[in-house]
Motif scaffolding. Sequence first.
Motif, PDB file in Angstrom:
ATOM      1  N   GLN A   1       0.818  -1.230   0.000  1.00 14.81           N
ATOM      2  CA  GLN A   1       0.000   0.000   0.000  1.00 14.81           C
ATOM      3  C   GLN A   1       0.843   1.267   0.000  1.00 14.81           C
ATOM      4  O   GLN A   1       0.372   2.324  -0.420  1.00 14.81           O
TER       5      GLN A   1
ATOM      6  N   PHE B   1      -2.575  -6.550 -13.343  1.00 14.91           N
ATOM      7  CA  PHE B   1      -2.547  -8.008 -13.263  1.00 14.91           C
ATOM      8  C   PHE B   1      -2.879  -8.613 -14.624  1.00 14.91           C
ATOM      9  O   PHE B   1      -3.326  -7.929 -15.536  1.00 14.91           O
TER      10      PHE B   1
ATOM     11  N   PHE C   1     -13.249  -3.596 -10.173  1.00 10.02           N
ATOM     12  CA  PHE C   1     -14.204  -3.805  -9.094  1.00 10.02           C
ATOM     13  C   PHE C   1     -15.611  -3.816  -9.688  1.00 10.02           C
ATOM     14  O   PHE C   1     -16.066  -2.811 -10.234  1.00 10.02           O
TER      15      PHE C   1
ATOM     16  N   ARG D   1      -7.083   7.977  -3.222  1.00  9.59           N
ATOM     17  CA  ARG D   1      -6.375   7.502  -2.039  1.00  9.59           C
ATOM     18  C   ARG D   1      -4.940   7.999  -1.973  1.00  9.59           C
ATOM     19  O   ARG D   1      -4.182   7.563  -1.107  1.00  9.59           O
TER      20      ARG D   1
ATOM     21  N   PRO E   1      -9.276  -9.362  -5.833  1.00  8.26           N
ATOM     22  CA  PRO E   1      -9.704  -7.965  -5.707  1.00  8.26           C
ATOM     23  C   PRO E   1      -8.996  -7.252  -4.558  1.00  8.26           C
ATOM     24  O   PRO E   1      -8.744  -6.047  -4.624  1.00  8.26           O
TER      25      PRO E   1
ATOM     26  N   GLU F   1      -5.859  -7.791  -3.528  1.00 11.72           N
ATOM     27  CA  GLU F   1      -4.536  -7.377  -3.993  1.00 11.72           C
ATOM     28  C   GLU F   1      -4.639  -6.132  -4.872  1.00 11.72           C
ATOM     29  O   GLU F   1      -3.807  -5.231  -4.783  1.00 11.72           O
ATOM     30  N   ALA F   2      -5.677  -6.110  -5.711  1.00 14.54           N
ATOM     31  CA  ALA F   2      -5.864  -4.942  -6.578  1.00 14.54           C
ATOM     32  C   ALA F   2      -6.089  -3.697  -5.723  1.00 14.54           C
ATOM     33  O   ALA F   2      -5.499  -2.641  -5.975  1.00 14.54           O
ATOM     34  N   ALA F   3      -6.918  -3.820  -4.691  1.00 17.84           N
ATOM     35  CA  ALA F   3      -7.199  -2.662  -3.834  1.00 17.84           C
ATOM     36  C   ALA F   3      -5.934  -2.210  -3.101  1.00 17.84           C
ATOM     37  O   ALA F   3      -5.668  -1.014  -3.008  1.00 17.84           O
ATOM     38  N   TRP F   4      -5.161  -3.174  -2.603  1.00 17.58           N
ATOM     39  CA  TRP F   4      -3.909  -2.803  -1.926  1.00 17.58           C
ATOM     40  C   TRP F   4      -2.988  -2.057  -2.877  1.00 17.58           C
ATOM     41  O   TRP F   4      -2.355  -1.082  -2.510  1.00 17.58           O
ATOM     42  N   SER F   5      -2.893  -2.561  -4.118  1.00 16.74           N
ATOM     43  CA  SER F   5      -1.991  -1.913  -5.065  1.00 16.74           C
ATOM     44  C   SER F   5      -2.476  -0.508  -5.407  1.00 16.74           C
ATOM     45  O   SER F   5      -1.732   0.295  -5.945  1.00 16.74           O
ATOM     46  N   LEU F   6      -3.745  -0.217  -5.087  1.00 14.88           N
ATOM     47  CA  LEU F   6      -4.291   1.125  -5.318  1.00 14.88           C
ATOM     48  C   LEU F   6      -4.315   1.923  -4.014  1.00 14.88           C
ATOM     49  O   LEU F   6      -5.117   2.830  -3.845  1.00 14.88           O
ATOM     50  N   ARG F   7      -3.433   1.540  -3.073  1.00 12.97           N
ATOM     51  CA  ARG F   7      -3.163   2.296  -1.842  1.00 12.97           C
ATOM     52  C   ARG F   7      -4.239   2.133  -0.769  1.00 12.97           C
ATOM     53  O   ARG F   7      -4.244   2.883   0.200  1.00 12.97           O
ATOM     54  N   ALA F   8      -5.149   1.159  -0.921  1.00  9.91           N
ATOM     55  CA  ALA F   8      -6.150   0.980   0.119  1.00  9.91           C
ATOM     56  C   ALA F   8      -5.538   0.223   1.290  1.00  9.91           C
ATOM     57  O   ALA F   8      -4.810  -0.745   1.094  1.00  9.91           O
ATOM     58  N   SER F   9      -5.839   0.660   2.522  1.00 15.54           N
ATOM     59  CA  SER F   9      -5.393  -0.089   3.692  1.00 15.54           C
ATOM     60  C   SER F   9      -6.241  -1.355   3.815  1.00 15.54           C
ATOM     61  O   SER F   9      -7.211  -1.538   3.087  1.00 15.54           O
ATOM     62  N   GLN F  10      -5.876  -2.222   4.756  1.00 14.56           N
ATOM     63  CA  GLN F  10      -6.610  -3.482   4.933  1.00 14.56           C
ATOM     64  C   GLN F  10      -8.096  -3.227   5.164  1.00 14.56           C
ATOM     65  O   GLN F  10      -8.961  -3.827   4.536  1.00 14.56           O
TER      66      GLN F  10
ATOM     67  N   ALA G   1      -9.830  -1.640   2.150  1.00 16.61           N
ATOM     68  CA  ALA G   1     -10.045  -2.626   1.089  1.00 16.61           C
ATOM     69  C   ALA G   1     -11.204  -3.551   1.448  1.00 16.61           C
ATOM     70  O   ALA G   1     -12.037  -3.894   0.602  1.00 16.61           O
TER      71      ALA G   1
END
Lengths: 363, 221
Positions: A76, A84, A90, A105, B116, B118-127, B130
């Motif tokens: 993050q 990918f 989403f 973000r 999804p 992993e995709a969210a993490w790669s877009l800077r979302a925290s746990q 996400a």
Amino acid sequence: MSRLVAQFDVRYPTFHLHLDLDIPASGITVLFGPSGSGKTTLLRCLAGLERAPHGFMQFGETVWQDETTGRYLPLQTRPIGYVFQEPRLFPHYNVRSNLLYGYNRIRRDMRRIAIDQVVEILGIGPLLERRTHRLSGGEQQRVAIGRALLTSPSLLLLDEPLASLDIQRKQEILPFIHRLHHELAIPVIYVSHAISEILQLADRVVLLKDGSLVGVGTLNEMLTSLQFRGSFGSHRVGAVLDAKIIGHEPQYGLTQLDFSGQRLFVPLQPSAIGESVRVHVLSSDVSLVIGRSHSPTSVLNVLEATVQEIREISQSSVEVLLDIGAPLIAGITRKSLVTLGIKPGDSVFAHIKTVALNEEVTD
Amino acid sequence: MTDLDLSALWVSVQLATTTVLVLLLVGTPLAWWLAHTRSPLRPAVEALVALPIVLPPTVLGFYILIALGPHGPFGQLMQLNLAFTFTGLVIASVFYSMPFVIQPLQGAFEATGTAPLEAAWSLRASQWDAFLTVISPIALRGYISAIVLGFAHTMGEFGVVLMVGGSIPGQTRVLSTTVFEHVEAMEYGQAHALSAVLLIFSFVVLLAVYILNRRFPIHAS
């Protein structure tokens, strides 16, 4: 110039990734190798999607991982964009919300890439209000690339983004990847096992096999190296030239290119004057002449070259490695070599019969 | 319907709501763990969670009664008697309805996978970010199933309630036990009225869920 340094050692039940990488943090680097060679694992380690228990990674001035001190930046917090193999959009958001997910973000003052710019480069303007499942595979992948770009990454990681697409869709996306790299100047690391993608995109190739590093070099270094070029298919011996469009001759169906002050004619290109195109010249299409011929010839492309090296290939054939400001290979018979009597350092003229452009993505 | 009937209905609704809320809080991490763990403990935990499906409610209720009573381990520990209280009923219902919440959530998380995330993490979302913005909306159907099944199953609870809660009006007397008591007292009219309420309520809720699912399907990417 800033560099990307990575050392990873990670064991899986069936596979051991073990390598030491040091490459410039610029241009398009393709991680290339057969299935199971560790390309994706390496990319995931670089991104922080996998944590190698023995690992070190530095991008430019910043250390992202150093297991000797326990330093590890989670995914993050790394300034990367990751695309990918599958688009992974989403499904509960429309295209616009997908694009904005990462954009919203990051800190406002970190936003170097604008939405309009990405929408324009990727040609996704008409899709913005659509639901993602209504998009074609190629459109979905373009949105996924856009979504990653809008986090204004310092490094863009692409894991075979075209693998799940048919030939037509691949040809639809490749130019976009090329464009975004040139217009946004973000270093790209691109995983591929498709030779055509490498020929079109790569500035640099990292060759992997069984989790180890086999070779690293510029595309032409790799393509012209006797040691490595077998990995790119033996029928494709040749080199690439990045040339600039300087004119069109539509009446003849030709476009004129400039390469280091020399002229090249290729079939008419849709791109505008001033844009650069990459051409792939096969060794079988290059023949050699000593001195500029004064009698007319049907060959349009005659380039001044210096002989660099003569390589024995078989009993009947040799290869002449030429320097024209970039490498070029001529495949000629041993008999011709004797007739011409050339040796390294000699000046010759290279006649190029045909020039391959926008390579069909067939593999 | 008498005031007693209405209070029983109210207790049932409170019990079901509380139970589902507790189960969503406890069940989400547990279901997530079950969906993604490679631990050898996983089958054992899955079997434990599924036990209430096969166990007679009286057996489950008996053990919980022992555990919660003043001499049980929980009662000793907390110096508290939770048997025959509303809190005791909630604890019992959480166990009783657990598989009906965990299993749909686990199924939804397994179907969603980690892609999804992993995709969210790669877009800077925290746990957390996400999970809230990507995983739970994609697993929405699982959540709806979990809530509806958990709620309905708790509303229909009988054996466990009788063992753990008894039938104290306003506290532990719920709809199902009230129907039983009306029937025992030959008050068929009141039993009819209460049963009809439960029947219609259940049908309407399920209908709403199926219509919503059809109207707002979540499409896999």
